[in-house]
Design a protein around this motif. Sequence first.
Motif, PDB file in Angstrom:
ATOM      1  N   HIS A   1       0.831  -1.211   0.000  1.00  0.00           N
ATOM      2  CA  HIS A   1       0.000   0.000   0.000  1.00  0.00           C
ATOM      3  C   HIS A   1       0.864   1.259   0.000  1.00  0.00           C
ATOM      4  CE1 HIS A   1      -3.155  -2.745   2.110  1.00  0.00           C
ATOM      5  NE2 HIS A   1      -3.070  -2.979   0.813  1.00  0.00           N
ATOM      6  N   GLN A   2       2.007   1.198   0.672  1.00  0.00           N
ATOM      7  CA  GLN A   2       2.923   2.334   0.661  1.00  0.00           C
ATOM      8  C   GLN A   2       3.454   2.585  -0.743  1.00  0.00           C
ATOM      9  OE1 GLN A   2       6.729   1.581   2.460  1.00  0.00           O
ATOM     10  NE2 GLN A   2       7.115   3.749   2.886  1.00  0.00           N
ATOM     11  N   LEU A   3       3.820   1.506  -1.434  1.00  0.00           N
ATOM     12  CA  LEU A   3       4.474   1.639  -2.734  1.00  0.00           C
ATOM     13  C   LEU A   3       3.501   1.759  -3.898  1.00  0.00           C
ATOM     14  CD1 LEU A   3       7.268  -1.031  -2.191  1.00  0.00           C
ATOM     15  CD2 LEU A   3       7.528   1.460  -2.104  1.00  0.00           C
ATOM     16  N   LEU A   4       2.339   1.118  -3.783  1.00  0.00           N
ATOM     17  CA  LEU A   4       1.420   1.032  -4.914  1.00  0.00           C
ATOM     18  C   LEU A   4       0.054   1.646  -4.634  1.00  0.00           C
ATOM     19  CD1 LEU A   4       2.229  -2.655  -5.957  1.00  0.00           C
ATOM     20  CD2 LEU A   4       3.157  -0.553  -6.971  1.00  0.00           C
ATOM     21  N   GLY A   5      -0.170   2.069  -3.405  1.00  0.00           N
ATOM     22  CA  GLY A   5      -1.442   2.671  -3.048  1.00  0.00           C
ATOM     23  C   GLY A   5      -2.438   1.663  -2.496  1.00  0.00           C
ATOM     24  N   TYR A   6      -3.471   2.179  -1.851  1.00  0.00           N
ATOM     25  CA  TYR A   6      -4.508   1.319  -1.300  1.00  0.00           C
ATOM     26  C   TYR A   6      -5.368   0.753  -2.432  1.00  0.00           C
ATOM     27  CZ  TYR A   6      -3.673   2.467   3.583  1.00  0.00           C
ATOM     28  OH  TYR A   6      -3.113   2.593   4.824  1.00  0.00           O
ATOM     29  N   PRO A   7      -5.974  -0.414  -2.211  1.00  0.00           N
ATOM     30  CA  PRO A   7      -6.892  -0.957  -3.219  1.00  0.00           C
ATOM     31  C   PRO A   7      -7.995   0.043  -3.549  1.00  0.00           C
ATOM     32  CG  PRO A   7      -6.408  -2.612  -1.547  1.00  0.00           C
ATOM     33  CD  PRO A   7      -5.809  -1.318  -1.057  1.00  0.00           C
ATOM     34  N   ARG A   8      -8.398   0.039  -4.800  1.00  0.00           N
ATOM     35  CA  ARG A   8      -9.421   0.979  -5.276  1.00  0.00           C
ATOM     36  C   ARG A   8     -10.820   0.582  -4.802  1.00  0.00           C
ATOM     37  NH1 ARG A   8     -12.572   0.975  -9.699  1.00  0.00           N
ATOM     38  NH2 ARG A   8     -11.669  -1.038 -10.287  1.00  0.00           N
ATOM     39  N   VAL A   9     -11.064  -0.719  -4.709  1.00  0.00           N
ATOM     40  CA  VAL A   9     -12.389  -1.224  -4.348  1.00  0.00           C
ATOM     41  C   VAL A   9     -12.398  -1.615  -2.874  1.00  0.00           C
ATOM     42  CG1 VAL A   9     -14.145  -2.986  -4.809  1.00  0.00           C
ATOM     43  CG2 VAL A   9     -12.806  -2.021  -6.698  1.00  0.00           C
ATOM     44  N   SER A  10     -13.353  -1.077  -2.120  1.00  0.00           N
ATOM     45  CA  SER A  10     -13.414  -1.307  -0.680  1.00  0.00           C
ATOM     46  C   SER A  10     -14.055  -2.651  -0.352  1.00  0.00           C
ATOM     47  CB  SER A  10     -14.220  -0.194  -0.010  1.00  0.00           C
ATOM     48  OG  SER A  10     -15.598  -0.306  -0.367  1.00  0.00           O
ATOM     49  N   LEU A  11     -13.866  -3.083   0.890  1.00  0.00           N
ATOM     50  CA  LEU A  11     -14.473  -4.327   1.367  1.00  0.00           C
ATOM     51  C   LEU A  11     -15.991  -4.257   1.280  1.00  0.00           C
ATOM     52  CD1 LEU A  11     -14.413  -7.085   2.816  1.00  0.00           C
ATOM     53  CD2 LEU A  11     -14.281  -5.831   4.984  1.00  0.00           C
TER      54      LEU A  11
END
Length: 338
Positions: A297-307
């Motif tokens: 998540h630091q390097l590529l970002g948080y997932p776009r779609v939430s739980l």
Amino acid sequence: MKSVAELEHQLTEHSDKFPEFLSTLDGDLLILGVGGKMGPSLARLAKKAIDKLQMKKRVIGVSRFSSDSLRQELEADGIETIAADLLNEEQLGALPDVKNVIFMAGTKFGTTGNEPFTWAMNAYLPGRIAEKFKQSRIVSFSTGNVYPLTSVSLGGASEEHPPSPIGEYAQSCLGRERIFEYFSRKYNIPMVQFRLNYAIDMRYGVLSDVARAIMEEKTIDLQMGNVNVIWQGDANEMAIRALGLCSTPPFTLNVTGPETVSLRWLATRFSELLGKDPLFINEEQETALLSNSSKAHQLLGYPRVSLRQMMDWTVQWIETGGSNINKPTHFQERVGSF
């Protein structure tokens, strides 16, 4: 989301950073094992963005292609396909030399009783792949199963946690990583070990397993009381962008969602949405198979779609009779027998 077409559209949506990354990535993309659960959508994700950028990169998918229809569908989407058995030396040697390789081939279910094939696919084949593609950068799909069960209070094993795989499937996956690491060091091949934990789409995955158990009034075993999940489209984008993180020795990356999800909470929320009570057996244990993906998540970002979005889509899919590929994740497995 009520149709396969809508699902495929969602699976090929991407973050704003994805086109920017592709525009800086030199060379074509070769996907080994494109016929698996994630391969087709990964190939389509890449091809869709490449076409939007009007780039000339090729996307090439390799599989045994037991399904002719899948091969035809991929080619209709502009993805080049090659039918090959990667364990066949002649067919492997005939594959084109491509700068960027995503290795998705492997086996999990059916390991029990067929252990030699599992080791051949998961630990022998990587050495042959490394010899063939020693001039490439390689992202190799691995699994969080290389970690032991850890205390739920720790929030999942991070990349610093020593591997301690349970069962032959998980052991063979660590074997895959070690073989790739050996050849990475020998030939200076830049690589990423992509340790994925429970990608989902509407047709398979932990969310589908739990929601369908409630709909079909089947019991839910709570012993593996916590899980990680990530939207398959987000995992696919991270895998492609991980080509920019390849290094020697291999860079290790845990990939999953940010939450440690309580199975009891998940089933209870699904029961509210589906209007049926969950049937629980056993009690939560103090340990679970969990990964900490904060580095990704630091390097590529948080997932776009939430739980919560994934949960809503899952309910819509099941209530409208959406298809199911009938491959349970066996996320409840605590002794490594697949």
